[in-house]
Write an enzyme that holds these catalytic residues in place. Structure first.
Site, PDB file in Angstrom:
ATOM      1  N   TYR A  83     -17.117  15.382 -15.380  1.00 49.06           N
ATOM      2  CA  TYR A  83     -17.176  14.047 -15.402  1.00 49.06           C
ATOM      3  C   TYR A  83     -18.279  13.721 -14.054  1.00 49.06           C
ATOM      4  O   TYR A  83     -18.040  14.142 -12.914  1.00 49.06           O
ATOM      5  CB  TYR A  83     -15.900  13.206 -14.907  1.00 49.06           C
ATOM      6  CG  TYR A  83     -16.074  11.795 -14.960  1.00 49.06           C
ATOM      7  CD1 TYR A  83     -15.998  11.081 -15.995  1.00 49.06           C
ATOM      8  CD2 TYR A  83     -16.088  10.877 -13.540  1.00 49.06           C
ATOM      9  CE1 TYR A  83     -16.216   9.641 -15.810  1.00 49.06           C
ATOM     10  CE2 TYR A  83     -16.030   9.705 -13.644  1.00 49.06           C
ATOM     11  CZ  TYR A  83     -16.358   9.059 -14.865  1.00 49.06           C
ATOM     12  OH  TYR A  83     -16.494   7.576 -14.715  1.00 49.06           O
ATOM     13  N   LYS A 131      -8.619   5.399 -19.228  1.00 51.26           N
ATOM     14  CA  LYS A 131      -8.908   5.759 -20.554  1.00 51.26           C
ATOM     15  C   LYS A 131      -7.478   5.891 -21.439  1.00 51.26           C
ATOM     16  O   LYS A 131      -7.029   4.741 -21.789  1.00 51.26           O
ATOM     17  CB  LYS A 131      -9.396   7.075 -20.396  1.00 51.26           C
ATOM     18  CG  LYS A 131     -10.553   7.296 -19.223  1.00 51.26           C
ATOM     19  CD  LYS A 131     -11.742   6.600 -19.170  1.00 51.26           C
ATOM     20  CE  LYS A 131     -12.634   6.558 -18.195  1.00 51.26           C
ATOM     21  NZ  LYS A 131     -13.044   7.454 -17.345  1.00 51.26           N
ATOM     22  N   ASP A 141      -8.101  17.971 -14.597  1.00 47.58           N
ATOM     23  CA  ASP A 141      -8.367  16.839 -15.082  1.00 47.58           C
ATOM     24  C   ASP A 141      -7.998  16.602 -16.529  1.00 47.58           C
ATOM     25  O   ASP A 141      -8.792  17.304 -17.233  1.00 47.58           O
ATOM     26  CB  ASP A 141      -9.890  16.176 -14.795  1.00 47.58           C
ATOM     27  CG  ASP A 141     -10.262  14.800 -14.928  1.00 47.58           C
ATOM     28  OD1 ASP A 141      -9.415  14.308 -16.005  1.00 47.58           O
ATOM     29  OD2 ASP A 141     -11.146  14.440 -14.811  1.00 47.58           O
ATOM     30  N   ARG A 170       0.891  -1.153  -0.048  1.00 50.35           N
ATOM     31  CA  ARG A 170       0.126   0.093   0.121  1.00 50.35           C
ATOM     32  C   ARG A 170       0.926   1.180   0.034  1.00 50.35           C
ATOM     33  O   ARG A 170       0.788   2.119  -0.717  1.00 50.35           O
ATOM     34  CB  ARG A 170      -0.909  -0.092   1.163  1.00 50.35           C
ATOM     35  CG  ARG A 170      -1.532   1.349   1.591  1.00 50.35           C
ATOM     36  CD  ARG A 170      -2.890   1.425   2.281  1.00 50.35           C
ATOM     37  NE  ARG A 170      -2.802   0.867   3.229  1.00 50.35           N
ATOM     38  CZ  ARG A 170      -2.078   0.852   4.408  1.00 50.35           C
ATOM     39  NH1 ARG A 170      -1.373   1.878   4.545  1.00 50.35           N
ATOM     40  NH2 ARG A 170      -2.143  -0.001   5.437  1.00 50.35           N
TER      41      ARG A 170
HETATM   42  C1  PLP Z   1     -13.269   8.217 -16.261  1.00 52.30           C
HETATM   43  C2  PLP Z   1     -13.012   9.502 -15.587  1.00 52.30           C
HETATM   44  C3  PLP Z   1     -12.869   9.869 -14.447  1.00 52.30           C
HETATM   45  C4  PLP Z   1     -12.927   8.843 -13.398  1.00 52.30           C
HETATM   46  O1  PLP Z   1     -12.086   7.607 -13.469  1.00 52.30           O
HETATM   47  P1  PLP Z   1     -12.471   6.284 -13.097  1.00 52.30           P
HETATM   48  O2  PLP Z   1     -11.129   5.558 -13.367  1.00 52.30           O
HETATM   49  O3  PLP Z   1     -13.569   5.670 -13.835  1.00 52.30           O
HETATM   50  O4  PLP Z   1     -12.706   6.373 -11.717  1.00 52.30           O
HETATM   51  C5  PLP Z   1     -12.601  11.144 -14.058  1.00 52.30           C
HETATM   52  N1  PLP Z   1     -12.441  11.890 -14.870  1.00 52.30           N
HETATM   53  C6  PLP Z   1     -12.673  11.769 -16.110  1.00 52.30           C
HETATM   54  C7  PLP Z   1     -12.618  12.880 -17.326  1.00 52.30           C
HETATM   55  C8  PLP Z   1     -13.073  10.442 -16.783  1.00 52.30           C
HETATM   56  O5  PLP Z   1     -13.405  10.320 -17.842  1.00 52.30           O
END
Ligand code: PLP
Length: 379
Positions: free
Chosen positions: A98, A196, A171, A46
């Protein structure tokens, strides 16, 4: 070194022990100590794991930061980020976030954090929000946004925040570091869902925070260990593997998205097409300045609302109806029924997320097959 070289080599020297060209997957929860309190660098997975450390090093370098921390999901990363904002803090955030991030900020509200959502694609709103209270602790931006592909001028927003000593988190999931590097524009923290484009193959869930300063990185290293939302070593390995081809993939995503957006924007059944690479898009000029290309996400609103949107997605054959984005395969999503279902309808519509909106994650298949699929489904 240039991007395609860096993605394969930067921070990724062969394993010094064996010469393995890829970092080994250290599937171990704990590490033997030579004497009480004397470890060889790792104690407990961890707190730290060598495969995760390799990913954290690479992500830090790609974003132009001092280092990064990996998490078990993008939302675990954001939730760790928010841990540093106690009761009484104030956060200004984009209004087209998101949906999971929006939910997390609702939770922050229940803990006594004041959260204001604004349209950050207009800098006048950012200025007004920052000036409306003596102190804002965090400006949380997403650009391009999900699902409306709105673009925020990062240089402008960061300058406004810095003049008021407000920290800025961006983000960067939709753009990926191949197209946009917010830390180089002055942001303090970059948030990623590595699920992603970084992973790129729809085979893992992961997240990361990347930092511009060492003290902030070390502060959050403590939060990472305390919160505990870390990824397993196999998932870290998969993200590292995805990163090797990210340059190739993202170029193909962008080229295909441009063709898909061009096709949709001329189709009589489409009311409006949202893609920052279309010259008529309100964020086109800013996107050209701060991104190296326009990305692989395209949204479009069909005439006829939900009923037509449902019929179109039922007829698509190459695009898979699914949430998520950034993988090699093309996906389509109906935000009103899927990703943004948890946002109340009035709020959704107020923001422009109408029922007929479709969001496409354009994959790296042959573009002519994607366009042909859309043509037959819309027909
Ligand atoms: C998918 C996504 C998240 C969250 O990520 P997870 O891996 O699904 O928890 C946050 N911001 C954006 C822009 C995303 O596309």
């Amino acid at each position: 070194m240039n991007w395609d070289t860096r993605l394969i080599h930067d921070g990724q020297a062969p394993d010094p022990l064996t010469g393995a060209v890829n970092v080994p997957v250290y599937l171990t929860s704990t590490f033997a100590e030579t004497a009480p309190g004397q470890a060889k660098g790792y104690v407990y997975s961890r707190t730290g794991n060598p495969t995760r450390a390799a990913l954290e090093r690479v992500l830090g370098r790609l974003e132009g930061g001092v280092g990064s921390l990996a998490f078990g999901s993008g939302l675990a990363a954001t939730s760790a980020l928010l841990m540093a904002y106690p009761n009484g803090s104030r956060i200004v955030a984009g209004d087209d976030l998101y949906a999971g991030t929006w939910r997390l900020l609702q939770v922050a509200r229940t803990h006594g954090v004041r959260v204001d959502f604004i349209d950050t694609s207009d800098l006048a709103n950012v200025r007004a929000a920052l000036e409306s209270t003596p102190k804002t602790d965090l400006l949380y931006l997403e650009t391009p946004t999900n699902p409306l592909l709105k673009v925020t001028d990062l240089r402008g927003a960061i300058a406004l925040a810095r003049s008021r000593r407000t920290r800025v988190a961006v983000d960067n999931t939709f753009a990926s570091p191949v197209l946009q590097r917010p830390l180089e524009l002055g942001a303090d923290v970059v948030v990623h869902s590595t699920t992603k484009y970084l992973g790129g193959h729809s085979d893992l869930i992961g997240g990361a925070l990347v930092f511009r300063s060492k003290p902030l990185l070390e502060k959050y290293r403590w939060y990472q260990n305390t919160q505990g939302g870390v990824p397993g070593p196999l998932d870290c390995f998969l993200v590292l593997r995805g990163i090797h081809t990210m340059g190739l993939r993202v170029r193909a995503h962008c080229a295909n998205a441009r063709k898909v957006a061009g096709f949709l924007s001329k189709h009589p059944r489409i009311l409006r097409t949202l893609y920052p690479g279309l010259p008529g898009h309100p964020g086109y000029d800013v996107a050209r300045r701060q991104m190296d290309d326009f990305g692989g996400m395209v949204s479009a609103e069909v005439r006829g609302g939900l009923a037509v949107a449902k019929r179109v997605v039922r007829r698509l054959k190459v695009f898979t109806l699914a949430e998520s984005l950034g993988g090699v395969e093309s996906l389509v999503n109906v935000p009103a029924l899927m990703t943004h279902r948890s946002v109340p309808k009035e709020l959704r519509e107020q923001q422009g997320i109408r029922d007929g909106l479709l969001r496409f994650s354009v994959g790296v298949e042959d573009a002519s097959d994607l366009v042909a699929d859309l043509r037959q489904a819309l027909q």
